[in-house]
Design a protein around this motif. Structure first.
Motif, PDB file in Angstrom:
ATOM      1  N   LYS A 119      79.441  52.534  73.189  1.00  0.00           N
ATOM      2  CA  LYS A 119      80.614  51.685  72.976  1.00  0.00           C
ATOM      3  C   LYS A 119      81.148  51.725  71.541  1.00  0.00           C
ATOM      4  O   LYS A 119      82.359  51.703  71.344  1.00  0.00           O
ATOM      5  CB  LYS A 119      80.292  50.245  73.366  1.00  0.00           C
ATOM      6  N   GLU A 120      80.285  51.806  70.573  1.00  0.00           N
ATOM      7  CA  GLU A 120      80.716  51.790  69.170  1.00  0.00           C
ATOM      8  C   GLU A 120      81.009  53.185  68.618  1.00  0.00           C
ATOM      9  O   GLU A 120      81.420  53.318  67.473  1.00  0.00           O
ATOM     10  CB  GLU A 120      79.657  51.095  68.304  1.00  0.00           C
ATOM     11  N   ARG A 121      80.806  54.189  69.421  1.00  0.00           N
ATOM     12  CA  ARG A 121      81.036  55.563  68.961  1.00  0.00           C
ATOM     13  C   ARG A 121      82.530  55.890  69.024  1.00  0.00           C
ATOM     14  O   ARG A 121      83.241  55.417  69.923  1.00  0.00           O
ATOM     15  CB  ARG A 121      80.252  56.554  69.829  1.00  0.00           C
ATOM     16  N   PRO A 122      83.037  56.710  68.115  1.00  0.00           N
ATOM     17  CA  PRO A 122      84.478  56.997  68.083  1.00  0.00           C
ATOM     18  C   PRO A 122      84.980  57.750  69.317  1.00  0.00           C
ATOM     19  O   PRO A 122      86.179  57.710  69.608  1.00  0.00           O
ATOM     20  CB  PRO A 122      84.650  57.846  66.820  1.00  0.00           C
ATOM     21  N   PHE A 123      84.100  58.394  70.056  1.00  0.00           N
ATOM     22  CA  PHE A 123      84.510  59.179  71.228  1.00  0.00           C
ATOM     23  C   PHE A 123      84.356  58.425  72.541  1.00  0.00           C
ATOM     24  O   PHE A 123      84.569  58.992  73.611  1.00  0.00           O
ATOM     25  CB  PHE A 123      83.717  60.492  71.279  1.00  0.00           C
ATOM     26  N   PHE A 124      84.029  57.145  72.495  1.00  0.00           N
ATOM     27  CA  PHE A 124      83.777  56.359  73.707  1.00  0.00           C
ATOM     28  C   PHE A 124      84.952  56.417  74.698  1.00  0.00           C
ATOM     29  O   PHE A 124      84.769  56.720  75.877  1.00  0.00           O
ATOM     30  CB  PHE A 124      83.455  54.905  73.334  1.00  0.00           C
ATOM     31  N   ASP A 152      87.861  58.447  79.572  1.00  0.00           N
ATOM     32  CA  ASP A 152      89.054  59.124  80.094  1.00  0.00           C
ATOM     33  C   ASP A 152      88.669  60.398  80.842  1.00  0.00           C
ATOM     34  O   ASP A 152      89.189  60.679  81.922  1.00  0.00           O
ATOM     35  CB  ASP A 152      90.022  59.470  78.965  1.00  0.00           C
ATOM     36  N   SER A 153      87.765  61.156  80.275  1.00  0.00           N
ATOM     37  CA  SER A 153      87.319  62.401  80.892  1.00  0.00           C
ATOM     38  C   SER A 153      86.658  62.150  82.248  1.00  0.00           C
ATOM     39  O   SER A 153      86.863  62.902  83.200  1.00  0.00           O
ATOM     40  CB  SER A 153      86.339  63.118  79.960  1.00  0.00           C
ATOM     41  N   MET A 154      85.857  61.098  82.335  1.00  0.00           N
ATOM     42  CA  MET A 154      85.128  60.797  83.566  1.00  0.00           C
ATOM     43  C   MET A 154      86.027  60.234  84.667  1.00  0.00           C
ATOM     44  O   MET A 154      85.592  60.097  85.805  1.00  0.00           O
ATOM     45  CB  MET A 154      83.982  59.825  83.277  1.00  0.00           C
ATOM     46  N   GLN A 155      87.295  59.932  84.327  1.00  0.00           N
ATOM     47  CA  GLN A 155      88.220  59.382  85.323  1.00  0.00           C
ATOM     48  C   GLN A 155      89.308  60.372  85.731  1.00  0.00           C
ATOM     49  O   GLN A 155      90.208  60.016  86.487  1.00  0.00           O
ATOM     50  CB  GLN A 155      88.859  58.099  84.783  1.00  0.00           C
ATOM     51  N   ILE A 156      89.222  61.611  85.295  1.00  0.00           N
ATOM     52  CA  ILE A 156      90.230  62.620  85.627  1.00  0.00           C
ATOM     53  C   ILE A 156      90.341  62.823  87.136  1.00  0.00           C
ATOM     54  O   ILE A 156      91.424  62.993  87.677  1.00  0.00           O
ATOM     55  CB  ILE A 156      89.925  63.949  84.910  1.00  0.00           C
ATOM     56  N   GLY A 159      74.055  75.730  80.120  1.00  0.00           N
ATOM     57  CA  GLY A 159      74.055  77.007  79.423  1.00  0.00           C
ATOM     58  C   GLY A 159      74.854  78.071  80.146  1.00  0.00           C
ATOM     59  O   GLY A 159      75.441  78.950  79.530  1.00  0.00           O
ATOM     60  N   ASP A 160      74.895  77.978  81.469  1.00  0.00           N
ATOM     61  CA  ASP A 160      75.626  78.970  82.265  1.00  0.00           C
ATOM     62  C   ASP A 160      77.078  78.589  82.527  1.00  0.00           C
ATOM     63  O   ASP A 160      77.913  79.462  82.742  1.00  0.00           O
ATOM     64  CB  ASP A 160      74.924  79.185  83.610  1.00  0.00           C
ATOM     65  N   PHE A 161      77.394  77.280  82.510  1.00  0.00           N
ATOM     66  CA  PHE A 161      78.728  76.866  82.950  1.00  0.00           C
ATOM     67  C   PHE A 161      79.516  76.023  81.952  1.00  0.00           C
ATOM     68  O   PHE A 161      80.606  75.557  82.280  1.00  0.00           O
ATOM     69  CB  PHE A 161      78.625  76.075  84.257  1.00  0.00           C
ATOM     70  N   SER A 162      78.993  75.797  80.748  1.00  0.00           N
ATOM     71  CA  SER A 162      79.677  74.884  79.838  1.00  0.00           C
ATOM     72  C   SER A 162      79.734  75.431  78.420  1.00  0.00           C
ATOM     73  O   SER A 162      78.784  76.071  77.956  1.00  0.00           O
ATOM     74  CB  SER A 162      78.951  73.532  79.829  1.00  0.00           C
ATOM     75  N   VAL A 163      80.833  75.142  77.732  1.00  0.00           N
ATOM     76  CA  VAL A 163      80.975  75.453  76.310  1.00  0.00           C
ATOM     77  C   VAL A 163      81.389  74.198  75.541  1.00  0.00           C
ATOM     78  O   VAL A 163      81.996  74.279  74.484  1.00  0.00           O
ATOM     79  CB  VAL A 163      81.991  76.601  76.060  1.00  0.00           C
ATOM     80  N   SER A 164      81.049  73.028  76.078  1.00  0.00           N
ATOM     81  CA  SER A 164      81.483  71.763  75.504  1.00  0.00           C
ATOM     82  C   SER A 164      80.338  70.755  75.486  1.00  0.00           C
ATOM     83  O   SER A 164      79.440  70.812  76.331  1.00  0.00           O
ATOM     84  CB  SER A 164      82.633  71.200  76.350  1.00  0.00           C
ATOM     85  N   ALA A 165      80.409  69.826  74.550  1.00  0.00           N
ATOM     86  CA  ALA A 165      79.449  68.724  74.528  1.00  0.00           C
ATOM     87  C   ALA A 165      79.856  67.633  75.511  1.00  0.00           C
ATOM     88  O   ALA A 165      79.018  66.909  76.020  1.00  0.00           O
ATOM     89  CB  ALA A 165      79.336  68.144  73.127  1.00  0.00           C
ATOM     90  N   GLN A 166      81.146  67.538  75.782  1.00  0.00           N
ATOM     91  CA  GLN A 166      81.637  66.505  76.700  1.00  0.00           C
ATOM     92  C   GLN A 166      81.870  67.060  78.095  1.00  0.00           C
ATOM     93  O   GLN A 166      81.398  66.497  79.079  1.00  0.00           O
ATOM     94  CB  GLN A 166      82.931  65.896  76.174  1.00  0.00           C
TER      95      GLN A 166
END
Length: 153
Positions: A53-58, A63-67, A103-110
């Motif tokens: 909650k206190e992180r700047p990317f919260f 938003d990403s999880m509601q696409i 490792g096989d399907f992602s190039v993102s932390a989010q």
């Protein structure tokens, strides 16, 4: 047997990788105990990601999880949470080892394809957040004798 939560994130759904990811858990020998598709709400995401909650990317994470809808799953096996975490790899897909899901399907932390409980303890809490008791099923796989030693089950 231990149960753990897995969420196939919008990045997995949008890229049509659901079957591929599910098959990795099945091939490992985990048992699918529950699965459903749902659209996540602010309410459930605020609870699920309260530790951020206190992180700047919260808000970006929410938003990403509601696409689009996500696939919520309950997987079961000996040390299921640990086994799943090993299969998915580290959070940042750029750092995840080849052979892991991230490792096989992602190039993102989010946009990293999947969320999984980080321990058996958190899995119990997270499973109650997303499933009712009658949505998790108990049945025996005929393959158990070929997955575990007789003194493990």
């Amino acid at each position: 047997m231990e149960k753990t939560l897995v969420i196939l994130k919008p990045s997995c759904v949008q890229r049509a990788l659901m079957g591929e990811v599910i098959s990795r858990f099945e091939k490992k020998g985990l048992r699918l105990a529950g699965m459903k598709m749902m659209q996540l709400t602010d309410t459930i995401l605020n609870e699920h990601y309260a530790h951020l909650k206190e992180r700047p990317f919260f808000q970006r994470v929410k938003d990403s999880m509601q696409i689009c809808p996500v696939i919520i799953q309950c997987w079961e096996g000996i040390d299921a949470a640990k086994v799943v975490r090993s299969l998915i790899g580290v959070t940042n897909g750029r750092e995840a080892l080849p052979g892991t899901i991230r490792g096989d399907f992602s190039v993102s932390a989010q946009e990293n394809i999947v969320h999984a409980s980080d321990s058996a303890e958190s899995a119990k809490i997270e499973l109650k957040r997303f499933f009712t008791d009658n949505e998790i099923f108990d049945y025996k796989l005929s393959t158990y004798a070929h997955l575990y030693a007789c003194d493990e089950i």
